[in-house]
Scaffold this motif. Structure first.
Motif, mmCIF file in Angstrom:
data_model
loop_
_atom_site.group_PDB
_atom_site.id
_atom_site.type_symbol
_atom_site.label_atom_id
_atom_site.label_comp_id
_atom_site.label_asym_id
_atom_site.label_seq_id
_atom_site.Cartn_x
_atom_site.Cartn_y
_atom_site.Cartn_z
ATOM 1 N N VAL A 57 9.886 31.555 -12.971
ATOM 2 C CA VAL A 57 9.906 30.769 -11.740
ATOM 3 C C VAL A 57 8.562 30.833 -11.040
ATOM 4 N N LYS A 58 8.290 29.831 -10.276
ATOM 5 C CA LYS A 58 7.183 29.844 -9.325
ATOM 6 C C LYS A 58 7.843 30.123 -7.982
ATOM 7 N N ASN A 59 7.247 30.991 -7.184
ATOM 8 C CA ASN A 59 7.830 31.334 -5.889
ATOM 9 C C ASN A 59 7.111 30.637 -4.746
ATOM 10 N N TYR A 60 7.907 30.133 -3.835
ATOM 11 C CA TYR A 60 7.432 29.620 -2.559
ATOM 12 C C TYR A 60 7.908 30.624 -1.519
ATOM 13 N N VAL A 61 7.028 31.070 -0.629
ATOM 14 C CA VAL A 61 7.392 32.042 0.398
ATOM 15 C C VAL A 61 7.633 31.307 1.712
ATOM 16 N N LYS A 62 8.848 31.416 2.222
ATOM 17 C CA LYS A 62 9.220 30.821 3.516
ATOM 18 C C LYS A 62 9.320 31.955 4.516
ATOM 19 N N ILE A 63 8.592 31.864 5.597
ATOM 20 C CA ILE A 63 8.657 32.884 6.641
ATOM 21 C C ILE A 63 9.608 32.393 7.716
ATOM 22 N N GLY A 64 10.694 33.149 7.904
ATOM 23 C CA GLY A 64 11.725 32.767 8.859
ATOM 24 C C GLY A 64 11.306 33.026 10.295
ATOM 25 N N THR A 65 12.102 32.546 11.239
ATOM 26 C CA THR A 65 11.800 32.754 12.648
ATOM 27 C C THR A 65 11.806 34.237 13.006
ATOM 28 N N SER A 66 12.510 35.048 12.220
ATOM 29 C CA SER A 66 12.535 36.504 12.441
ATOM 30 C C SER A 66 11.284 37.179 11.894
ATOM 31 N N GLY A 67 10.479 36.439 11.142
ATOM 32 C CA GLY A 67 9.306 37.010 10.492
ATOM 33 C C GLY A 67 9.588 37.480 9.080
ATOM 34 N N ALA A 68 10.863 37.461 8.673
ATOM 35 C CA ALA A 68 11.236 37.882 7.313
ATOM 36 C C ALA A 68 10.715 36.871 6.301
ATOM 37 N N ARG A 69 10.259 37.381 5.178
ATOM 38 C CA ARG A 69 9.731 36.532 4.111
ATOM 39 C C ARG A 69 10.814 36.325 3.056
ATOM 40 N N ARG A 70 11.108 35.067 2.742
ATOM 41 C CA ARG A 70 12.095 34.712 1.723
ATOM 42 C C ARG A 70 11.363 34.062 0.563
ATOM 43 N N LEU A 71 11.647 34.544 -0.644
ATOM 44 C CA LEU A 71 11.092 33.949 -1.848
ATOM 45 C C LEU A 71 12.058 32.885 -2.355
ATOM 46 N N HIS A 72 11.549 31.720 -2.609
ATOM 47 C CA HIS A 72 12.342 30.632 -3.174
ATOM 48 C C HIS A 72 11.790 30.368 -4.563
ATOM 49 N N GLY A 73 12.572 30.723 -5.600
ATOM 50 C CA GLY A 73 12.142 30.560 -6.979
ATOM 51 C C GLY A 73 12.553 29.197 -7.513
ATOM 52 N N PHE A 74 11.588 28.489 -8.079
ATOM 53 C CA PHE A 74 11.881 27.170 -8.631
ATOM 54 C C PHE A 74 11.136 26.978 -9.939
ATOM 55 N N CYS A 75 11.565 26.004 -10.712
ATOM 56 C CA CYS A 75 10.932 25.700 -11.991
ATOM 57 C C CYS A 75 9.565 25.063 -11.752
ATOM 58 N N PRO A 76 8.506 25.609 -12.363
ATOM 59 C CA PRO A 76 7.182 25.021 -12.179
ATOM 60 C C PRO A 76 7.012 23.689 -12.913
ATOM 61 N N GLU A 77 7.943 23.365 -13.811
ATOM 62 C CA GLU A 77 7.854 22.113 -14.574
ATOM 63 C C GLU A 77 8.578 20.954 -13.886
ATOM 64 N N CYS A 78 9.853 21.163 -13.519
ATOM 65 C CA CYS A 78 10.647 20.062 -12.951
ATOM 66 C C CYS A 78 10.945 20.226 -11.462
ATOM 67 N N GLY A 79 10.678 21.403 -10.907
ATOM 68 C CA GLY A 79 10.891 21.620 -9.479
ATOM 69 C C GLY A 79 12.293 22.043 -9.087
ATOM 70 N N SER A 80 13.208 22.204 -10.051
ATOM 71 C CA SER A 80 14.571 22.620 -9.712
ATOM 72 C C SER A 80 14.562 23.960 -8.996
ATOM 73 N N SER A 81 15.289 24.043 -7.903
ATOM 74 C CA SER A 81 15.434 25.299 -7.175
ATOM 75 C C SER A 81 16.439 26.173 -7.921
ATOM 76 N N ILE A 82 16.053 27.424 -8.196
ATOM 77 C CA ILE A 82 16.910 28.333 -8.953
ATOM 78 C C ILE A 82 17.578 29.353 -8.039
ATOM 79 N N TYR A 83 16.824 29.954 -7.118
ATOM 80 C CA TYR A 83 17.361 30.988 -6.237
ATOM 81 C C TYR A 83 16.475 31.190 -5.025
#
Length: 139
Positions: A57-83
């Motif tokens: 997966v390629k990870n996108y890091v989303k920083i929440g309003t609380s400051g917590a960092r969430r990793l969003h893993g998706f396919c680097p080829e088709c963009g499908s979100s996995i987790y």
């Protein structure tokens, strides 16, 4: 319950052990935006119960309003979100995207969260006109 899944193009395949009674719908605005839909359907699994079989997966890091960092893993080829998962918490929980799980027909959500952000029309989906296949919606 043992499940397996893949991204749209098949580059990523995985397997996991989940508890079907813990599947939920999330109506938060992040899930709406990240999924491009009105909500996201999630099946949580723990670290050690989730295995990537092929691809990475390629990870996108989303920083929440609380400051917590969430990793969003998706396919680097088709963009499908996995987790999504937290960057730090242990034991790590992976929130699998139910649309990528082959056994999704058996995964009925039992609860909904962030309902204050739910789009009002989502409560009446059963009352809307239904088609077995896509109708011709051209103007």
């Amino acid at each position: 319950m043992k499940v397996d899944g893949r991204c749209h193009c098949g580059f990523i395949t995985f397997e996991a052990e989940i508890e079907p009674e813990k599947v939920w719908l999330c109506h938060c605005t992040d899930c709406q935006t990240l999924s491009g839909s009105a909500f996201r359907t999630v099946a949580p699994t723990r670290e050690g119960a989730f295995t990537l079989l092929t691809g990475g997966v390629k990870n996108y890091v989303k920083i929440g309003t609380s400051g917590a960092r969430r990793l969003h893993g998706f396919c680097p080829e088709c963009g499908s979100s996995i987790y999504s998962t937290s960057e730090r918490d242990r034991p790590k929980v992976f929130n699998l995207r139910v649309g990528t799980i082959r056994q999704r027909w058996d995964l009925v959500p039992r609860r909904q969260i962030w309902c204050r952000s739910a789009l009002p029309w989502t409560t009446g989906i059963k009352t809307q006109q239904r088609f077995e296949m896509g109708p011709d919606l051209r103007p």
